[in-house]
Motif scaffolding. Sequence first.
Motif, short mmCIF file in Angstrom:
data_model
loop_
_atom_site.label_atom_id
_atom_site.label_comp_id
_atom_site.label_asym_id
_atom_site.label_seq_id
_atom_site.Cartn_x
_atom_site.Cartn_y
_atom_site.Cartn_z
N LEU A 217 -5.13 -28.37 26.74
CA LEU A 217 -5.36 -26.90 26.64
C LEU A 217 -4.38 -26.36 25.56
O LEU A 217 -4.02 -25.25 25.55
CB LEU A 217 -4.82 -26.54 28.04
N ARG A 218 -3.67 -27.41 24.76
CA ARG A 218 -2.43 -27.09 24.11
C ARG A 218 -1.52 -25.96 24.48
O ARG A 218 -1.05 -25.12 23.93
CB ARG A 218 -3.11 -26.59 22.83
N LEU A 219 -1.02 -26.27 25.50
CA LEU A 219 0.12 -25.50 26.22
C LEU A 219 1.40 -25.70 25.47
O LEU A 219 1.54 -26.82 25.13
CB LEU A 219 0.24 -25.89 27.64
N PRO A 220 2.04 -24.57 25.40
CA PRO A 220 3.42 -24.95 24.65
C PRO A 220 4.31 -25.51 25.80
O PRO A 220 3.91 -25.67 27.04
CB PRO A 220 4.00 -23.78 24.28
N ALA A 221 5.55 -26.17 25.41
CA ALA A 221 6.28 -26.94 26.19
C ALA A 221 6.82 -26.10 27.25
O ALA A 221 7.06 -26.60 28.48
CB ALA A 221 7.51 -27.51 25.36
N ALA A 222 6.86 -25.19 27.21
CA ALA A 222 7.54 -24.05 28.49
C ALA A 222 6.23 -23.97 29.38
O ALA A 222 6.88 -23.84 30.60
CB ALA A 222 7.90 -22.66 27.57
N ARG A 223 5.04 -24.13 29.10
CA ARG A 223 4.17 -23.76 30.06
C ARG A 223 3.39 -25.48 30.58
O ARG A 223 2.68 -25.10 31.44
CB ARG A 223 3.10 -23.20 29.44
N ARG A 224 3.94 -26.33 30.28
CA ARG A 224 3.61 -27.64 30.55
C ARG A 224 3.69 -28.14 31.89
O ARG A 224 2.74 -28.96 32.57
CB ARG A 224 4.10 -28.79 29.49
#
Length: 118
Positions: A19-26
């Motif tokens: 989903l190509r989430l940023p690191a804060a959303r992983r």
Amino acid sequence: MGCFIGFELLGGVPGQNPLRLPAARRPLYVYAAESLVALVFVHVRLTLPWLFTGFFDPCWPLLVMLLAFVGVGLGAWFDRMRLTVLAGPVSRTALLLPLLRVLAFWLAEMRCTTQRCC
């Protein structure tokens, strides 16, 4: 369990991020995995109630506390391994897990007062 492991890998392995989430959303992957485990547990509890009688009935609060203790230990281990994506959600869930006992006590008391069983 395969979905749980898949979501844990999506959250923990740096190259796997469909989903190509940023690191804060992983950590959302980890929370999704924990939610799937909780839903499977509720499903088994509702469809196969005979599995939870006998041994599990009187000692389920201790098993929940054991699971919380293991979760805190895993969170600390993930933190030492610098897997912060896994460490945060696992530790937070483990800290909130003992509240299930309080919630169950409260719900049982509510059911008892509404059905006049006390």
